[in-house]
Design an enzyme around this catalytic site. Sequence first.
Site, PDB file in Angstrom:
ATOM      1  N   LYS A  52       2.821   3.313  -5.646  1.00  0.00           N
ATOM      2  CA  LYS A  52       2.347   2.281  -6.572  1.00  0.00           C
ATOM      3  C   LYS A  52       3.427   1.858  -7.568  1.00  0.00           C
ATOM      4  CE  LYS A  52      -0.919   3.269  -4.006  1.00  0.00           C
ATOM      5  NZ  LYS A  52      -0.965   2.538  -2.703  1.00  0.00           N
ATOM      6  N   ASP A  77       0.830  -1.210   0.000  1.00  0.00           N
ATOM      7  CA  ASP A  77       0.000   0.000   0.000  1.00  0.00           C
ATOM      8  C   ASP A  77       0.857   1.250   0.000  1.00  0.00           C
ATOM      9  OD1 ASP A  77      -2.609   1.415   2.135  1.00  0.00           O
ATOM     10  OD2 ASP A  77      -2.353   1.421  -0.049  1.00  0.00           O
ATOM     11  N   GLU A  92     -11.534   4.055  -1.094  1.00  0.00           N
ATOM     12  CA  GLU A  92     -11.981   4.335   0.268  1.00  0.00           C
ATOM     13  C   GLU A  92     -12.864   5.588   0.355  1.00  0.00           C
ATOM     14  OE1 GLU A  92      -8.847   3.623  -0.583  1.00  0.00           O
ATOM     15  OE2 GLU A  92      -7.434   5.134   0.015  1.00  0.00           O
ATOM     16  N   ASP A  97      -3.205  -3.004  -2.570  1.00  0.00           N
ATOM     17  CA  ASP A  97      -4.267  -2.013  -2.597  1.00  0.00           C
ATOM     18  C   ASP A  97      -4.141  -1.152  -3.863  1.00  0.00           C
ATOM     19  OD1 ASP A  97      -5.282   0.856  -0.585  1.00  0.00           O
ATOM     20  OD2 ASP A  97      -6.495  -0.591  -1.705  1.00  0.00           O
ATOM     21  N   ASN A  98      -5.237  -0.528  -4.272  1.00  0.00           N
ATOM     22  CA  ASN A  98      -5.241   0.511  -5.309  1.00  0.00           C
ATOM     23  C   ASN A  98      -4.818   0.068  -6.700  1.00  0.00           C
ATOM     24  OD1 ASN A  98      -3.768   2.050  -2.628  1.00  0.00           O
ATOM     25  ND2 ASN A  98      -5.798   2.715  -3.302  1.00  0.00           N
TER      26      ASN A  98
END
Length: 214
Positions: free
Chosen positions: A144, A141, A199, A169-170
Site C-alpha cells: 500500500k 493491489d 474480503e 484495492d484496500n
Amino acid sequence: TGSSRPQRLLKAVQRNAAKGDPQSVISAIDYFCRHSEWAMNVGDEKGSILDSVVSEVSPTTALELGTYCGYSTVRIARLLPPGASLITLEFNPDYAAVARQVIAHSGLQDKIHLVEGPSGDSIPKLKERFGITSLDFVFLDHWKDRYVPDTKLLEECGLLRKGSVLLADNVICPGAPEYLDYVRNNPRYESRYFQSHLEYTNVEDGLEKSVFLG
Ligand SMILES: Cn1ncc2cc([C@H](O)c3cccc(CNC(=O)c4cc(-c5ccc(F)cc5)cc(O)c4O)c3)ccc21
Ligand SMILES: [Mg+2]
C-alpha cells in the site's frame, strides 16, 4: 517443511475447479477462503465492483500491480475483449509460481503476461518490452505504500493517457491514506470511492476509482 497457504489455495483450485473454466477457479478460491483459510484476494464482493469497472473500461491493455495467487488476475482477464492483454507484476517468486498454475488452470494464460520483479523496476520497461504506448486500466493491489510512488512512475513513464482508469484495492483496510490524498487532491485525477468490505469479512474496506485527465 509444510506447504504454504498459497500452495494450499492452489491445491483447492486443482481439486475443485474445472480446467479452462475461469468462473469455477474464482468460485473455488472464494470457497477455500471462506471455509478453510482467509487469504488476501480481492474477493467476491469487491470483485464484483472490479468486474463492473473492467467491463465498463473494456481495456485493450491492462496492468495489475500485485499478482499474489492470481485471483484478480483471472477476474480481470476473463472480461477482456478479444486480442486484449493483462500484464501482472509480482516480486515474490513463490506467489508467482502459484499464480502461474492458477492462471493455467483457468485457461487464460494467452491473455496474461506475468512479470517477476518489483514494480519499480518493471514499470519503466513495459513500453519497450510489450510494445505498448499507454495503459487503459491499472489495478493496484501490491504494498500500500507503493501506490503513490508507482502512480507517479506510471505518469513519468508516459503510460497514462486521458481517460486511463486506476482502481486501487484496500484504500480503507489495511488503508492507503497517502494514495487517497494524492488522487483526491490532484486536479489531474477524477476520483470516486466504492464502499465495500474487506474480503471474506464484514470489516469496512473499499476501492478507489481514479480517471487520469491528461
Ligand atoms: C513492489 N511490488 N511489485 C510487485 C509486488 C507484489 C507484491 C505482493 O503481491 C504482495 C505481498 C504482500 C502484500 C501485498 C499487498 N497486499 C496487502 O498487503 C493486503 C493486505 C490485506 C489485509 C487486510 C487485513 C488484514 F488483517 C491483513 C491483511 C488485504 C488485502 O486485500 C491486501 O491486498 C502484496 C508486493 C510488492 C510488490
Ligand atoms: Mg488487496
